[in-house]
Design an enzyme around this catalytic site. Sequence first.
Site, PDB file in Angstrom:
ATOM      1  N   LYS A 295      33.437  33.655  59.807  1.00  0.00           N
ATOM      2  CA  LYS A 295      33.524  35.101  59.609  1.00  0.00           C
ATOM      3  C   LYS A 295      34.526  35.678  60.615  1.00  0.00           C
ATOM      4  O   LYS A 295      34.485  35.352  61.795  1.00  0.00           O
ATOM      5  CB  LYS A 295      32.123  35.705  59.811  1.00  0.00           C
ATOM      6  CG  LYS A 295      31.932  37.056  59.189  1.00  0.00           C
ATOM      7  CD  LYS A 295      30.471  37.390  59.018  1.00  0.00           C
ATOM      8  CE  LYS A 295      30.310  38.829  58.553  1.00  0.00           C
ATOM      9  NZ  LYS A 295      28.959  39.148  58.129  1.00  0.00           N
TER      10      LYS A 295
ATOM     11  N   GLU B 235      13.753  42.475  51.884  1.00  0.00           N
ATOM     12  CA  GLU B 235      13.015  43.737  52.028  1.00  0.00           C
ATOM     13  C   GLU B 235      11.606  43.649  51.453  1.00  0.00           C
ATOM     14  O   GLU B 235      10.667  44.236  51.989  1.00  0.00           O
ATOM     15  CB  GLU B 235      13.783  44.882  51.356  1.00  0.00           C
ATOM     16  CG  GLU B 235      15.058  45.311  52.080  1.00  0.00           C
ATOM     17  CD  GLU B 235      16.250  44.406  51.826  1.00  0.00           C
ATOM     18  OE1 GLU B 235      16.145  43.488  50.978  1.00  0.00           O
ATOM     19  OE2 GLU B 235      17.297  44.608  52.474  1.00  0.00           O
TER      20      GLU B 235
ATOM     21  N   ARG C  84      14.256  48.144  46.984  1.00  0.00           N
ATOM     22  CA  ARG C  84      13.880  46.762  46.673  1.00  0.00           C
ATOM     23  C   ARG C  84      12.386  46.509  46.861  1.00  0.00           C
ATOM     24  O   ARG C  84      11.826  45.607  46.259  1.00  0.00           O
ATOM     25  CB  ARG C  84      14.604  45.816  47.648  1.00  0.00           C
ATOM     26  CG  ARG C  84      15.987  45.440  47.289  1.00  0.00           C
ATOM     27  CD  ARG C  84      15.951  44.261  46.348  1.00  0.00           C
ATOM     28  NE  ARG C  84      17.209  44.130  45.661  1.00  0.00           N
ATOM     29  CZ  ARG C  84      18.165  43.294  46.011  1.00  0.00           C
ATOM     30  NH1 ARG C  84      17.992  42.486  47.025  1.00  0.00           N
ATOM     31  NH2 ARG C  84      19.273  43.243  45.321  1.00  0.00           N
TER      32      ARG C  84
HETATM   33  C1  LIG Z   1      19.312  44.278  49.664  1.00  0.00           C
HETATM   34  C2  LIG Z   1      20.310  44.433  50.767  1.00  0.00           C
HETATM   35  N1  LIG Z   1      19.884  44.471  52.045  1.00  0.00           N
HETATM   36  C3  LIG Z   1      20.778  44.612  53.049  1.00  0.00           C
HETATM   37  C4  LIG Z   1      22.103  44.717  52.789  1.00  0.00           C
HETATM   38  C5  LIG Z   1      23.094  44.946  53.918  1.00  0.00           C
HETATM   39  N2  LIG Z   1      24.039  43.851  54.050  1.00  0.00           N
HETATM   40  C6  LIG Z   1      25.275  43.902  53.546  1.00  0.00           C
HETATM   41  S1  LIG Z   1      26.147  42.523  53.796  1.00  0.00           S
HETATM   42  C7  LIG Z   1      24.884  41.813  54.629  1.00  0.00           C
HETATM   43  C8  LIG Z   1      25.044  40.434  55.190  1.00  0.00           C
HETATM   44  C9  LIG Z   1      25.378  39.478  54.125  1.00  0.00           C
HETATM   45  O1  LIG Z   1      25.525  38.213  54.678  1.00  0.00           O
HETATM   46  P1  LIG Z   1      26.228  37.087  53.843  1.00  0.00           P
HETATM   47  O2  LIG Z   1      25.739  37.109  52.462  1.00  0.00           O
HETATM   48  O3  LIG Z   1      26.082  35.820  54.577  1.00  0.00           O
HETATM   49  O4  LIG Z   1      27.733  37.534  53.782  1.00  0.00           O
HETATM   50  P2  LIG Z   1      28.816  37.572  54.965  1.00  0.00           P
HETATM   51  O5  LIG Z   1      28.955  39.020  55.324  1.00  0.00           O
HETATM   52  O6  LIG Z   1      28.323  36.738  56.094  1.00  0.00           O
HETATM   53  O7  LIG Z   1      30.044  37.049  54.369  1.00  0.00           O
HETATM   54  C10 LIG Z   1      23.783  42.663  54.697  1.00  0.00           C
HETATM   55  C11 LIG Z   1      22.520  42.373  55.382  1.00  0.00           C
HETATM   56  C12 LIG Z   1      22.504  44.691  51.447  1.00  0.00           C
HETATM   57  N3  LIG Z   1      23.781  44.827  51.090  1.00  0.00           N
HETATM   58  N4  LIG Z   1      21.600  44.528  50.458  1.00  0.00           N
END
Ligand SMILES: Cc1ncc(C[n+]2csc(CCOP(=O)(O)OP(=O)(O)O)c2C)c(N)n1
Length: 633
Positions: free
Chosen positions: A282, A367, A395
């Site tokens: 990342k 969630e 959710r």
């Molecule tokens: C249901 C939900 N909860 C929380 C989020 C907030 N959120 C957006 S991106 C993210 C992290 C995602 O991690 P990953 O899938 O590993 O993607 P990366 O950013 O590491 O590429 C979170 C927690 C969301 N988008 N949807």
Amino acid sequence: MYKYLSKINSVEDLKKLNNKEIKILSDEIRSFLINSVSKTGGHLASNLGVVELTLALHTTFESPKDKIVWDVGHQSYVHKILTGRKDEFTTLRQYKGLSGFPKRHESEHDHFDTGHSSTSISAAMGLATARDLKKEDHKVVAVIGDGSMTGGMAFEALNHIGQSEKDITVILNDNEMSISPNVGGLSRYLNKLRTAPIYSKVKDDVEHLISNIPAVGKTFMKTAEKAKDSIKYFLVPGILFEELGFTYIGPVNGHNYDVLSEVMNRTKKIKGPVLLHVITKKGKGYSLAEKSPDKYHGVKPFEVETGKPMVSKSKLSYSEIAGETLVECADKNDKIVAVTAAMLSGTGLNKFAAKYPDRLFDVGIAEQHAATFAAGLAAGGFKPVFAVYSTFLQRAYDQVIHDACLQNLPVTYLIDRSGLVGNDGETHHGSLDVSFLSCVPNLTILSPKDGLELKEMIKFAMAHNGPVAIRYPRGSTELENKKLSTPIELGKAEIFYEKGKDALILALGTTNEMALDMCKELEEHNIYSTLVNPRFIKPLDKDLIIKLTKQYKKIYTIENNSKIGGFGSQVQNLLNDNGILKKVEVFALPDEFIEHGDVNTLYTTVGLDKDSILKKIKNDFYCDTLSNIAITK
Ligand SMILES: Cc1ncc(C[n+]2csc(CCOP(=O)(O)OP(=O)(O)O)c2C)c(N)n1
């Protein structure tokens, strides 16, 4: 400026380049992303991590015929660049500009709108099933991060696909990060896979061996399969994905385009469900983001050399106030515990985590689990606080109802980012929570007008024996060191400003600030009003509202929630139930999904800004005056 990127206006342009040129292109894309996002703000670190992955996807598959579905979609910028939207990046996340998430209406290459996590595999399964029912021939690919893989829905989908044996490719983009470092058993499991790269080679060898055995009886094949399986088990501590029915390929270095595209091409030929495990970093290519990927997950405009934000913030955010207050409360009550679903810093819980690491639970992007887990903690005698963005609480609706409120368990929901959030757009606005929570029995719902009230409401919740939800917006506020006019008392509103008996304005939460300005401006037009801060959405201060509404000429409510089922509609119901036949003019969000853009612009476009509301109120009184003149004549 960009030798190759300047020529890329479609995926066909990309396919004209050779591997060497694509390597240079990947550097150019990173430079473009850093410069562009530093000006507009947006999701940076995740996009820097998927440059080669996206290039390989678009050189391997035939988008838009083959359908690529992005999980969350915050990492789809490179996909947007390659699919003809590069020149729109100056408008990224701005009103009427390019969205920061995939949008079907934006491009034929976007096959599923997203913003919330863990939906891609289910959506891919839907698209693949539709394909098969229609007897079409194309690939369906879901790209999901290891963070998003912690969401229960992802497993529900894997479970379904594994059983169906559908032709679907799941690409697991494993960067060991959610927004913060990823958590949980799955994360540990992926780490084991990462550190056992020998697996894929040995597996290939075994498969090769088996396939080269000339026609043999079934028994031998079974023995050979078993041998293959036992070798797998020996080498890898559990073949989770294979057991679910997927062919597991990986782990593959996600920054080596040559290898990645080669593996992806081979993956494409495999029938049935395949999971390709890709390892990425990342923030790749921007040292500040590589060092602090959490800080560069989502950014405001910043200076590229130093990483410093262009506008420094002086006030405290509501999230920070919530987090600090929770620490103060936890100092006095060791039963207070906090829960987050992968939003530790976003919800301001970092100070709590630092001081009380054993009382803080980050459960991953889960969630639903977080809500029921909190209910379980409450049933076990603790005082759990689930800090969550309004949009993500959607959710966990059933869990709030069935697991907490039905049992009247003392869970507190700190609902951050209520109202319009701005640039993330329709998937992220917290515009529905009053509507979907108000109908839940036993739940007490509050909304503070400022930081001080938020503090006091949290203290109220910590002393209340039952479920409580406190909703507050994104943004910051001055935290004045003074006392509340009246203490927070269950079901009691506050008369915030009182000047006359013309207009009665009931303003929810932080809309009070604007409403107070309005009251003062109305006085310049000889309209004298009273402003009520309801504090409680549930239970409403019925006695006060009924008493006041009888005395006033006109009644107005203001809120940053949907008009349907919102605060205003509850005031209307209250008057109706009590036989008070007075019109209540409700200023609230319309019954539509509101796009992305600067928050003030968005509120203006839906008529929830000070000028629009003032105009309407002045007009009401002006029309009254005119009709009085007409009657006198
Ligand atoms: C249901 C939900 N909860 C929380 C989020 C907030 N959120 C957006 S991106 C993210 C992290 C995602 O991690 P990953 O899938 O590993 O993607 P990366 O950013 O590491 O590429 C979170 C927690 C969301 N988008 N949807």
